[in-house]
Design a protein around this motif. Structure first.
Motif, PDB file in Angstrom:
ATOM      1  N   ALA A  96     -11.515   2.975  -2.510  1.00 16.97           N
ATOM      2  CA  ALA A  96     -12.837   3.362  -3.015  1.00 16.97           C
ATOM      3  C   ALA A  96     -13.049   4.858  -2.853  1.00 16.97           C
ATOM      4  CB  ALA A  96     -13.918   2.581  -2.262  1.00 16.97           C
ATOM      5  N   LYS A  97     -12.497   5.395  -1.746  1.00 18.13           N
ATOM      6  CA  LYS A  97     -12.627   6.839  -1.508  1.00 18.13           C
ATOM      7  C   LYS A  97     -11.531   7.625  -2.232  1.00 18.13           C
ATOM      8  CE  LYS A  97     -12.835   6.690   3.011  1.00 18.13           C
ATOM      9  NZ  LYS A  97     -12.822   7.118   4.413  1.00 18.13           N
ATOM     10  N   GLY A  98     -10.511   6.917  -2.716  1.00 19.41           N
ATOM     11  CA  GLY A  98      -9.399   7.579  -3.402  1.00 19.41           C
ATOM     12  C   GLY A  98      -8.537   8.416  -2.469  1.00 19.41           C
ATOM     13  N   SER A  99      -8.403   7.977  -1.203  1.00 19.92           N
ATOM     14  CA  SER A  99      -7.666   8.799  -0.240  1.00 19.92           C
ATOM     15  C   SER A  99      -6.147   8.654  -0.387  1.00 19.92           C
ATOM     16  CB  SER A  99      -8.067   8.420   1.191  1.00 19.92           C
ATOM     17  OG  SER A  99      -7.461   7.192   1.536  1.00 19.92           O
ATOM     18  N   GLY A 100      -5.698   7.593  -1.070  1.00 21.84           N
ATOM     19  CA  GLY A 100      -4.258   7.436  -1.291  1.00 21.84           C
ATOM     20  C   GLY A 100      -3.510   6.879  -0.091  1.00 21.84           C
ATOM     21  N   ALA A 101      -4.209   6.562   0.995  1.00 18.70           N
ATOM     22  CA  ALA A 101      -3.535   6.003   2.168  1.00 18.70           C
ATOM     23  C   ALA A 101      -3.147   4.554   1.897  1.00 18.70           C
ATOM     24  CB  ALA A 101      -4.443   6.088   3.387  1.00 18.70           C
ATOM     25  N   THR A 102      -2.100   4.088   2.609  1.00 21.76           N
ATOM     26  CA  THR A 102      -1.591   2.746   2.374  1.00 21.76           C
ATOM     27  C   THR A 102      -1.645   1.920   3.648  1.00 21.76           C
ATOM     28  OG1 THR A 102      -0.066   3.769   0.833  1.00 21.76           O
ATOM     29  CG2 THR A 102       0.337   1.484   1.385  1.00 21.76           C
ATOM     30  N   PHE A 103      -2.150   0.693   3.531  1.00 21.05           N
ATOM     31  CA  PHE A 103      -2.231  -0.213   4.669  1.00 21.05           C
ATOM     32  C   PHE A 103      -1.631  -1.541   4.247  1.00 21.05           C
ATOM     33  CE2 PHE A 103      -5.795   2.657   4.479  1.00 21.05           C
ATOM     34  CZ  PHE A 103      -5.855   3.187   5.750  1.00 21.05           C
ATOM     35  N   GLY A 104      -1.096  -2.302   5.206  1.00 23.20           N
ATOM     36  CA  GLY A 104      -0.644  -3.639   4.847  1.00 23.20           C
ATOM     37  C   GLY A 104       0.395  -4.198   5.786  1.00 23.20           C
ATOM     38  N   LEU A 105       0.550  -5.504   5.736  1.00 22.00           N
ATOM     39  CA  LEU A 105       1.548  -6.183   6.547  1.00 22.00           C
ATOM     40  C   LEU A 105       2.944  -6.005   5.972  1.00 22.00           C
ATOM     41  CD1 LEU A 105       0.298  -9.699   7.701  1.00 22.00           C
ATOM     42  CD2 LEU A 105       0.830  -7.700   9.075  1.00 22.00           C
ATOM     43  N   LEU A 106       3.009  -5.619   4.709  1.00 19.46           N
ATOM     44  CA  LEU A 106       4.292  -5.302   4.090  1.00 19.46           C
ATOM     45  C   LEU A 106       4.210  -3.879   3.551  1.00 19.46           C
ATOM     46  CD1 LEU A 106       5.101  -8.528   2.026  1.00 19.46           C
ATOM     47  CD2 LEU A 106       6.063  -7.856   4.232  1.00 19.46           C
ATOM     48  N   LEU A 107       5.395  -3.302   3.266  1.00 17.97           N
ATOM     49  CA  LEU A 107       5.420  -1.954   2.709  1.00 17.97           C
ATOM     50  C   LEU A 107       5.192  -2.003   1.207  1.00 17.97           C
ATOM     51  CD1 LEU A 107       8.612  -0.713   4.553  1.00 17.97           C
ATOM     52  CD2 LEU A 107       6.278   0.046   4.999  1.00 17.97           C
ATOM     53  N   LYS A 108       4.583  -0.965   0.672  1.00 17.75           N
ATOM     54  CA  LYS A 108       4.558  -0.796  -0.779  1.00 17.75           C
ATOM     55  C   LYS A 108       5.875  -0.133  -1.183  1.00 17.75           C
ATOM     56  CE  LYS A 108       0.068  -1.876  -1.072  1.00 17.75           C
ATOM     57  NZ  LYS A 108      -0.047  -2.409   0.320  1.00 17.75           N
ATOM     58  N   PRO A 109       6.405  -0.465  -2.389  1.00 17.80           N
ATOM     59  CA  PRO A 109       7.690   0.138  -2.785  1.00 17.80           C
ATOM     60  C   PRO A 109       7.701   1.670  -2.658  1.00 17.80           C
ATOM     61  CG  PRO A 109       7.120  -1.617  -4.290  1.00 17.80           C
ATOM     62  CD  PRO A 109       5.950  -1.472  -3.345  1.00 17.80           C
ATOM     63  N   ALA A 110       6.555   2.296  -2.860  1.00 16.92           N
ATOM     64  CA  ALA A 110       6.508   3.755  -2.755  1.00 16.92           C
ATOM     65  C   ALA A 110       6.750   4.246  -1.327  1.00 16.92           C
ATOM     66  CB  ALA A 110       5.157   4.274  -3.248  1.00 16.92           C
ATOM     67  N   GLN A 111       6.645   3.330  -0.352  1.00 16.68           N
ATOM     68  CA  GLN A 111       6.859   3.730   1.046  1.00 16.68           C
ATOM     69  C   GLN A 111       8.304   3.562   1.504  1.00 16.68           C
ATOM     70  OE1 GLN A 111       3.690   0.994   2.553  1.00 16.68           O
ATOM     71  NE2 GLN A 111       3.119   2.727   3.842  1.00 16.68           N
ATOM     72  N   PHE A 112       9.131   2.908   0.683  1.00 12.49           N
ATOM     73  CA  PHE A 112      10.486   2.572   1.143  1.00 12.49           C
ATOM     74  C   PHE A 112      11.267   3.805   1.591  1.00 12.49           C
ATOM     75  CE2 PHE A 112      10.898  -1.559  -1.581  1.00 12.49           C
ATOM     76  CZ  PHE A 112      10.054  -2.198  -0.700  1.00 12.49           C
ATOM     77  N   ALA A 113      11.283   4.835   0.743  1.00 11.38           N
ATOM     78  CA  ALA A 113      12.118   5.999   1.051  1.00 11.38           C
ATOM     79  C   ALA A 113      11.638   6.675   2.332  1.00 11.38           C
ATOM     80  CB  ALA A 113      12.103   6.986  -0.110  1.00 11.38           C
ATOM     81  N   ALA A 114      10.324   6.746   2.507  1.00 14.42           N
ATOM     82  CA  ALA A 114       9.798   7.366   3.722  1.00 14.42           C
ATOM     83  C   ALA A 114      10.177   6.536   4.943  1.00 14.42           C
ATOM     84  CB  ALA A 114       8.283   7.515   3.626  1.00 14.42           C
ATOM     85  N   PHE A 115      10.002   5.223   4.842  1.00 12.58           N
ATOM     86  CA  PHE A 115      10.318   4.313   5.953  1.00 12.58           C
ATOM     87  C   PHE A 115      11.781   4.462   6.374  1.00 12.58           C
ATOM     88  CE2 PHE A 115      11.409   0.032   7.592  1.00 12.58           C
ATOM     89  CZ  PHE A 115      10.361  -0.217   8.459  1.00 12.58           C
TER      90      PHE A 115
END
Lengths: 56, 531
Positions: free
Chosen positions: B239-258
């Motif tokens: 809602a704030k458009g902060s772009g942060a990611t939360f969740g019990l699983l990773l989003k595909p966009a987080q794979f490389a960072a992880f």
């Protein structure tokens, strides 16, 4: 051979897209979590194999 | 100041703390040696066997701050915080391959630090300085974070003070005690305290992962509650458009960072002076190999500790600073067993003492061997060297204490994140150097400079430090990983261009000898080679 034993756990631990799922769950743990936790003793076992393999 | 003190927890806490204080002082007599020699004070005489090394390295690497910070990150963002598990999984195969070689050459040539090795291998004291400087720079904030870990639990006991000094009084007392017995006993003190610390951590973690889920309705319920918390956080963030990611699983966009954070952290881990100190104090290279098989036991504990982030959600803990989640979780879950809370908090506080002591010793060895001796006083005697290191260990700890007293905690945390990005920059010189002398020392120094600059530049964002950054808008990766690749590229290209004439005082056989039956460590060889 020694290095092959060591690479396997590294590859598995970093195969993120493969383990990034909820199912199958185990004792309420999503797959992501129980797989990674299970990989810790598995990696230890592979290092042991490398150690055995190296010893004369 | 003590009106709201949790008395039974505090008494248990103080008793355990007193026990380890006594241990710290009597440790000087353990495997007695001449503590006026740096090798004795700073490496325990290299006589730490497989079992003791396991306790020491476990106590040293899995720090109090880890116990606070890993669940804090999991609590805050979810799956991404679990990168600590793959990180520690890949660290030990790396240790198994590289560290026995480092131990062998260090044992044969009397090296005490990574800087000593680099100096002996490349004959370049400026590269030695770069390695030493990086180690000390990365260690300072790390020690400060141990204090934060300790302070979190002291505050949770209900200790509230007024003013800067009042609120930090217990921490200051604890730290002075630590400084005194480290000064007296050297590495023997944390090695001995590590036994107590590790048993306590195992005990509380095993109790916690059984009892807390029983109270919260099982792991299924815990993960479900966490899922709901992350869904809500994601909604609010979107809602704030902060772009942060939360969740019990990773989003595909987080794979490389992880993945790159895990790899980069594993590469950096054993470059830290305190890890080196733990490794080099081992009695044989075989002890290190066995430890790389056995140390993952601590990783399992770390993984279980990480789950406490989810338990925090299930227990309905709401904290503005995620670092409070573990202390608050225990206060809430064990409100009927305050002695246990005291035990857990003592385990965490003692868990801060071991790494803080080893880190200050590692930094002190580095300062004495690789900055003072080559640049200020080349003809330092053994006794003067040990005395200087003892003083340096005091200075390092006082510095860390001042950081906590007068500078916001956010600074130490940011600084420590940058520390990882910096520490990895010595990897090419140290680890590749164990296998080949192909690289030129000056080229490695240039690569190091490029890596340090690039890593820092990538990390300094508009909102403070972030350790990941978009790579050519293709994917997001760990800055330490990206910058060490640049470091390596520069080192390789310059090595091809610059003549490689500096002497190498190490020989091929130095890297292979595993047994400690070889001649006693050749103290002074490194000095002689420096001319």
């Amino acid at each position: 051979m020694k290095y092959a034993y060591l690479i396997i756990p590294c590859v598995l631990a970093l195969a993120t897209p493969f383990y990034n799922t909820v199912e199958p769950t185990l004792f309420g743990f999503p797959f992501f979590y129980w797989f990674l936790l299970a990989m810790i003793p598995v990696s230890s076992a592979f290092i042991y194999l490398a150690y055995r393999n190296e010893a004369p | 100041m003590i009106d709201q003190l949790n008395w039974s927890a505090t008494i248990v806490f103080v008793v355990f703390f007193a026990v380890v204080t006594i241990l710290g002082f009597v440790a000087s007599r353990w495997k007695a040696g001449d503590l006026a020699q740096l090798q004795e004070w700073g490496l325990g005489g290299r006589r730490v066997g497989t079992g003791s090394t396991w306790f020491l390295l476990g106590g040293d690497l899995y720090t109090a701050y880890t116990v606070i910070a890993v669940p804090a990150l999991v609590y805050a963002v979810g799956a991404y915080g679990f990168f600590a598990v793959p990180y520690t999984i890949i660290a030990y195969p790396l240790v198994f391959v590289t560290m026995p070689r480092l131990w062998s050459v260090a044992h044969r040539r009397g090296f005490l630090t990574a800087g000593d090795f680099v100096s002996g291998r490349y004959g370049n004291k400026w590269l030695e300085l770069a390695v030493a400087f990086t180690g000390i720079l990365a260690t300072m904030p790390y020690i400060a974070l141990q204090l934060i870990g300790m302070e979190k639990v002291i505050q949770a006991l209900g200790f509230q003070g007024g003013g800067t000094l009042g609120s930090h009084l217990p921490l200051t007392i604890a730290f002075i005690i630590l400084a005194l017995y480290t000064y007296r006993s050297g590495l023997r003190a944390p090695a001995m305290i590590a036994f107590v610390k590790d048993f306590m951590i195992y005990a509380f973690v095993i109790a916690a992962i059984i009892i807390i889920p029983v109270k919260l309705g099982g792991y299924g319920a815990i993960f479900e509650a966490a899922q709901q918390a992350y869904d809500a956080a994601q909604k609010a963030s979107d809602a704030k458009g902060s772009g942060a990611t939360f969740g019990l699983l990773l989003k595909p966009a987080q794979f490389a960072a992880f993945i790159t954070v895990a790899i980069g952290s594993a590469m950096a881990l054993f470059m830290y002076p305190h890890s080196m100190t733990g490794v080099l104090s081992a009695s044989s290279s075989n002890a290190i190999k066995r430890n790389s098989i056995l140390l993952p036991a601590y990783s399992l504990v770390l993984g279980l500790i990480a789950l406490m982030g989810f338990m925090g959600h299930a227990a309905g803990i709401k904290v503005s600073n995620p670092q409070d989640v573990v202390p608050q979780l225990f206060l809430k879950m064990f409100s009927d067993a305050n002695w246990f809370v005291g035990f857990v908090f003592a385990a965490i506080a003692i868990g801060a003492l071991v790494p803080a002591a080893v880190m200050s010793i590692g930094a002190a060895n580095t300062f004495t061997r690789n900055i003072w001796r080559p640049f200020v006083q080349p003809n330092l005697t053994g006794a003067a060297e040990a005395f200087l290191a003892k003083l340096a260990s005091l200075v390092v700890k006082v510095g860390a204490l001042l950081v906590i007293l007068f500078i916001p905690a956010k600074f130490a945390i940011d600084f420590q994140l940058l520390g990882g990005v910096w520490m990895i920059q010595v990897f090419p010189a140290v680890v590749f150097g164990l296998y080949t002398r192909w690289f030129n020392g000056w080229a490695l120094l240039a690569g190091w400079a490029v890596g340090m600059a690039l890593g820092t530049w990538l990390s300094l964002g508009a909102q403070g430090v972030t350790v990941t950054h978009s790579v050519f808008d293709l994917f997001i990766a760990y800055n330490g990983f990206v910058s060490v690749l640049a470091n390596l590229a520069v080192s390789a290209v310059l090595t091809l261009l610059v003549p490689n004439t500096s002497p190498d005082t190490t020989g091929r056989e130095d890297y292979e000898s595993g047994a400690s039956v070889h001649a006693a460590p050749v103290r002074g060889v490194a000095v002689a080679a420096r001319g």
